[in-house]
Design a protein around this motif. Structure first.
Motif: not given
Length: 471
Positions: A97-123
Motif C-alpha cells: 500500500q505505501p508504494s501504491f499511495e506514493s504513486s499519487s505523487h506522479l500527478r505533477k510530473p505527469m502533467s508536465r510531460i503531457l503539456r510538453a508532448l501536447s505542444s508538439k503533437a497533433r494528438r
C-alpha cells in the motif's frame, strides 16, 4: 496496418505492481509496431522492474522499437517497503500500500510531460491503468489530449464488479452467477478506498481497453458494451499482450538459458506440473510444508517457484529477509523429479515448454492468459483481488481447470492430501486430459486470433485507426 504519423503520441501509465507493469509494457510494443511513438511513464524503480522482468527483454533494448518507446523514470518521495506477512489471514498484499499511495505523487510530473508532448503533437493519447486515474487527470486541460482506461482483469470479473456496483441494471444468465464468490477479504479497506478514488476520474475517458480476447470472453465483452455500463463509449479487447508463439531455445545469446528450461528438456511431454503463485502471494511455513509433501507424494514431476511476495521496491536490500524452509531432506528426495526455484523465473517460457502439462496457480489474470495462450490447464488456488472470480471463469465457464481451494475455505491451510489429489487429477487423470485438450483448443483459437486477419489483430487495427483519425 501501419501508421507513419508521428503527430500522434501515446503515453502509457501503468500501476506500480508487477502484473500491471508487464501487461502495459507489452501493449507499448504492440502500439510501437505501428510506427507510433510511445512513452512509458512510471517511477524509476518500477521502470527498471518492468524492463528486467519482461519476456524477451533483449527486444526492448536493441530493436527497431528502441527509438519509438521512450521510458520516463520519475522520482517519488521515499516510501516504506516492508516485507509481506506470511501469517496474515487476508492474503491481499497490504504491505504494498505505501508504494501504491506514493504513486499519487506522479500527478505533477505527469502533467508536465503531457503539456510538453501536447505542444508538439497533433494528438496525445493517454492509456492509463484503471488504478491511475488520479495521476493522469490533468489531460482534460489539454485540447488535443484524450484518455483510455486500461483494465488489467478479465472481462468476466470486471463485468460482475461494475454490474453489482450499479445495482444489477439488467439480467445476467443465472447459471453464471451461482458459483460466483463474494468479494469479502479480496481487498484491504485501504485499497478499496484507493480504488474508489481512481474510479471517480473515469468519466473523463473516451473508452476502455481490455487484456482479453473475444475468443475467450466474447459474451462478457458484449455485456460490458451495453449502454448502461459503457455509456456508449468505445472499447477494445486487445489481448493477449504476451507473445502467443514462444520459440524454445531461440532466446538471444545475450541471455543465458534459464536452468529450469534446461531441466525441462530432459522430460516427456505434458509430464511436469508448474507451481507458481505470482508476485503478491506469501505462504505460512505450515502451508509451504503441506505443498512440499503433497507434491512429493503425488510423484508427479514439478517446477516450483518458491519465493515471497514482491516488496514495494523489489531492489531494496533487506538483510533480514525471510529464509523459506522446506521439510528436511525434501530437495534431495525429489532430485530428478522436481526443481525448486527461489527467484524470478521465466513463466511464459516455462508454460510454453512441451514438458509442462499443468499449472498450479493463484489465478491472477496475467497467469491465466499466459496459461491459456500456451494450452496449459490450471489448478486454481485464488488468494485475493480478482483471483476468486477468475477461478470461476477458468474452471466453471471455460472448463480448463480445477479448484484446489474454494474461496469459502480461504482461511484454512490446504493439506498435503488436497495438494496431492489436485496434482494427480490435473496431470494423470482422464478428467485432467480432457481439460488439457480444451486448453489446447482455446490456445489454437487464440493463436488464430493473433494471425494477420484474426479478430485480435482486427481489434488492434480498429484502435490504431481510431487514435490516428484525422478529425
Amino acid at each position: 496496418m501501419s501508421c507513419n504519423n508521428h503527430e500522434i503520441i501515446v503515453v502509457v501509465v501503468p500501476f506500480p505492481a508487477q502484473g500491471h507493469l508487464n501487461q502495459l509494457l507489452h501493449l507499448c510494443k504492440l502500439i510501437a509496431s505501428h510506427n507510433i511513438q510511445v512513452h512509458y511513464v512510471t517511477t524509476m524503480t518500477h521502470t527498471h522492474q518492468a524492463k528486467l522482468r519482461v519476456h524477451d527483454p533483449f527486444s526492448f533494448i536493441n530493436n527497431n522499437n528502441n527509438n519509438i518507446i521512450h521510458f520516463h523514470e520519475l522520482s517519488t518521495p521515499f516510501f516504506k517497503s516492508p516485507p509481506p506477512n506470511p501469517d496474515s489471514s487476508i492474503k491481499f498484499p497490504s504491505h504494498l500500500q505505501p508504494s501504491f499511495e506514493s504513486s499519487s505523487h506522479l500527478r505533477k510530473p505527469m502533467s508536465r510531460i503531457l503539456r510538453a508532448l501536447s505542444s508538439k503533437a497533433r494528438r496525445v493519447v493517454v492509456i492509463h491503468d484503471s488504478l491511475m486515474g488520479y495521476v493522469v487527470q490533468d489531460f482534460v486541460h489539454l485540447s488535443n489530449a484524450e484518455a483510455y482506461a486500461f483494465h488489467s482483469v478479465s472481462a468476466f470479473t470486471l463485468l460482475l464488479f461494475i454490474w453489482e456496483n450499479m445495482g444489477r441494471p439488467f439480467d445476467i444468465d443465472a447459471s453464471l452467477l451461482k458459483d460466483v464468490p463474494s468479494l469479502e477479504d479480496c481487498f484491504s479497506p485501504e485499497f478499496e478506498k484507493y480504488i474508489k478514488l481512481q474510479y471517480d476520474y473515469m468519466k473523463f475517458n473516451s473508452g476502455k481497453i481490455y487484456n482479453t480476447c473475444r475468443v475467450i470472453e466474447g459474451p462478457f465483452l458484449d455485456l460490458l458494451s451495453k449502454e448502461q455500463i459503457s455509456n456508449n463509449k468505445k472499447q477494445w479487447a486487445l489481448g493477449p499482450f504476451n507473445p502467443v508463439l514462444v520459440q524454445h531455445g531461440t532466446r538471444s545469446c545475450q541471455y543465458k538459458q534459464h536452468k529450469c528450461l534446461v531441466w525441462l528438456d530432459e522430460h516427456e511431454p505434458n509430464s511436469v506440473v508448474f507451481v507458481s503463485f505470482g508476485t503478491t502471494t506469501t505462504f505460512s511455513d505450515d502451508q509451504i510444508k503441506e505443498i512440499a509433501i503433497g507434491l512429493e507424494k503425488s510423484e508427479v514431476k514439478f517446477v516450483w517457484v518458491l519465493r515471497d511476495a514482491d516488496k514495494g521496491n523489489v531492489f531494496a536490500k533487506d538483510h533480514q529477509s525471510r529464509k523459506i524452509e522446506l521439510p528436511k531432506g525434501f530437495e534431495e528426495r525429489v532430485k530428478g523429479k522436481g526443481i525448486v526455484l527461489r527467484d524470478w523465473a521465466p513463466q511464459l517460457e516455462i508454460l510454453a515448454h512441451s514438458s509442462v502439462g499443468g499449472f498450479m496457480s493463484h489465478c491472477g489474470w496475467n497467469s491465466c492468459m499466459e496459461s491459456i495462450s500456451m494450452g496449459v490447464p490450471i489448478a486454481a488456488w485464488p488468494m485475493h483481488s480478482d483471483q476468486p472470480r477468475n477461478t470461476v471463469l477458468v474452471t466453471k465457464i471455460l472448463k480448463v481447470g480445477l479448484v484446489v481451494k474454494e474461496w469459502t475455505r480461504r482461511h484454512e491451510v490446504v493439506t498435503r492430501g488436497v495438494v496431492q489429489a489436485a496434482v494427480e487429477k490435473l496431470m494423470v487423470s482422464k478428467e485432467g486430459e480432457e481439460m488439457r485438450h480444451r486448453a489446447m483448443d482455446l490456445s489454437a483459437a487464440l493463436k488464430k486470433s493473433v494471425a494477420e486477419s484474426g479478430i485480435k489483430n482486427m481489434e488492434l487495427d480498429s484502435f490504431i485507426s481510431h487514435i490516428t483519425r484525422q478529425i
